[in-house]
Design a protein around this motif. Structure first.
Motif, short mmCIF file in Angstrom:
data_model
loop_
_atom_site.label_atom_id
_atom_site.label_comp_id
_atom_site.label_asym_id
_atom_site.label_seq_id
_atom_site.Cartn_x
_atom_site.Cartn_y
_atom_site.Cartn_z
N THR A 247 0.84 -1.19 0.00
CA THR A 247 0.00 0.00 0.00
C THR A 247 0.88 1.24 0.00
O THR A 247 2.01 1.21 0.51
N ILE A 248 0.37 2.32 -0.57
CA ILE A 248 1.10 3.57 -0.62
C ILE A 248 0.23 4.64 0.03
O ILE A 248 -1.00 4.64 -0.13
N SER A 249 0.85 5.52 0.78
CA SER A 249 0.12 6.59 1.45
C SER A 249 1.03 7.81 1.54
O SER A 249 2.24 7.72 1.29
N ARG A 250 0.43 8.94 1.93
CA ARG A 250 1.22 10.15 2.03
C ARG A 250 0.74 10.99 3.21
O ARG A 250 -0.43 10.93 3.58
N ASP A 251 1.67 11.75 3.76
CA ASP A 251 1.37 12.70 4.82
C ASP A 251 1.88 14.05 4.33
O ASP A 251 3.08 14.33 4.39
N ASN A 252 0.97 14.87 3.83
CA ASN A 252 1.40 16.15 3.25
C ASN A 252 1.96 17.10 4.31
O ASN A 252 2.81 17.94 3.99
N ALA A 253 1.51 16.98 5.53
CA ALA A 253 2.03 17.85 6.59
C ALA A 253 3.50 17.54 6.89
O ALA A 253 4.25 18.42 7.32
N GLU A 254 3.90 16.29 6.64
CA GLU A 254 5.28 15.87 6.89
C GLU A 254 6.09 15.72 5.61
O GLU A 254 7.25 15.29 5.67
N ASN A 255 5.50 16.06 4.47
CA ASN A 255 6.19 15.92 3.17
C ASN A 255 6.75 14.52 2.99
O ASN A 255 7.88 14.34 2.50
N THR A 256 5.95 13.55 3.38
CA THR A 256 6.44 12.17 3.38
C THR A 256 5.48 11.25 2.64
O THR A 256 4.25 11.37 2.79
N VAL A 257 6.04 10.34 1.86
CA VAL A 257 5.26 9.29 1.22
C VAL A 257 5.77 7.95 1.76
O VAL A 257 6.97 7.78 1.98
N TYR A 258 4.82 7.05 2.00
CA TYR A 258 5.14 5.74 2.58
C TYR A 258 4.80 4.62 1.60
O TYR A 258 3.88 4.73 0.80
N LEU A 259 5.55 3.55 1.73
CA LEU A 259 5.22 2.31 1.01
C LEU A 259 5.23 1.19 2.04
O LEU A 259 6.27 0.88 2.61
N GLN A 260 4.05 0.62 2.29
CA GLN A 260 3.92 -0.50 3.21
C GLN A 260 4.03 -1.79 2.42
O GLN A 260 3.24 -2.01 1.49
N LEU A 261 4.99 -2.61 2.78
CA LEU A 261 5.24 -3.85 2.07
C LEU A 261 4.83 -5.01 2.98
O LEU A 261 5.42 -5.19 4.05
N ASN A 262 3.83 -5.75 2.59
CA ASN A 262 3.35 -6.90 3.35
C ASN A 262 3.50 -8.19 2.54
O ASN A 262 3.65 -8.14 1.32
N SER A 263 3.45 -9.30 3.23
CA SER A 263 3.54 -10.62 2.58
C SER A 263 4.72 -10.66 1.60
O SER A 263 4.58 -11.09 0.46
N LEU A 264 5.85 -10.23 2.08
CA LEU A 264 7.02 -10.10 1.21
C LEU A 264 7.49 -11.46 0.71
O LEU A 264 7.43 -12.47 1.42
N LYS A 265 7.99 -11.43 -0.53
CA LYS A 265 8.50 -12.62 -1.20
C LYS A 265 9.96 -12.39 -1.56
O LYS A 265 10.39 -11.23 -1.73
N PRO A 266 10.72 -13.45 -1.75
CA PRO A 266 12.12 -13.26 -2.16
C PRO A 266 12.26 -12.42 -3.43
O PRO A 266 13.22 -11.65 -3.57
N GLU A 267 11.29 -12.52 -4.33
CA GLU A 267 11.36 -11.75 -5.57
C GLU A 267 11.10 -10.26 -5.38
O GLU A 267 11.23 -9.48 -6.32
N ASP A 268 10.74 -9.85 -4.17
CA ASP A 268 10.62 -8.43 -3.86
C ASP A 268 11.96 -7.81 -3.50
O ASP A 268 12.05 -6.59 -3.30
#
Length: 115
Positions: free
Chosen positions: A68-89
């Motif tokens: 999932t991707i999200s952003r916090d404009n007050a903090e000038n930050t964008v996040y990428l949440q990585l779940n169920s990770l696989k070796p190919e990630d």
């Protein structure tokens, strides 16, 4: 001068999770579409996810339902949440922003998925 600084990478076991962060400076963050791309050894860089200023998102088929991707404009930050990770990630993950004809990239953060 646009600067993007990623953090949050690391070594994680298959099935695990990580949250990547990217802090942006030098641009009006809230009005920009932000993206995450990745590059695995010996492979071309690929787009993973984007989020518009309005919050609309796009995900590559390979990560849909897991990231999932999200952003916090007050903090000038964008996040990428990585779940169920696989070796190919396993890859270096880069934050990016397009301003006009130019694309700016961060220095990248390494994600390694291995048991």
């Amino acid at each position: 001068q646009v600067q993007l600084v990623e953090s949050g990478g690391g070594l994680v076991q298959p099935g695990g999770s990580l949250r990547l962060s990217c802090i942006a400076s030098g641009t009006i963050f809230s009005s920009r579409t932000m993206g995450w791309s990745r590059q695995a050894p010996g492979k071309q860089r690929e787009l993973v996810a984007t989020i518009t200023s309005g919050g609309s998102t796009f995900f590559a088929q390979s990560v849909k339902g897991r990231f999932t991707i999200s952003r916090d404009n007050a903090e000038n930050t964008v996040y990428l949440q990585l779940n169920s990770l696989k070796p190919e990630d396993t890859a270096v993950y880069y934050c990016n922003v397009r301003i006009g004809a130019l694309v700016y990239w961060g220095q990248g953060t390494q994600v390694t998925v291995s048991s």
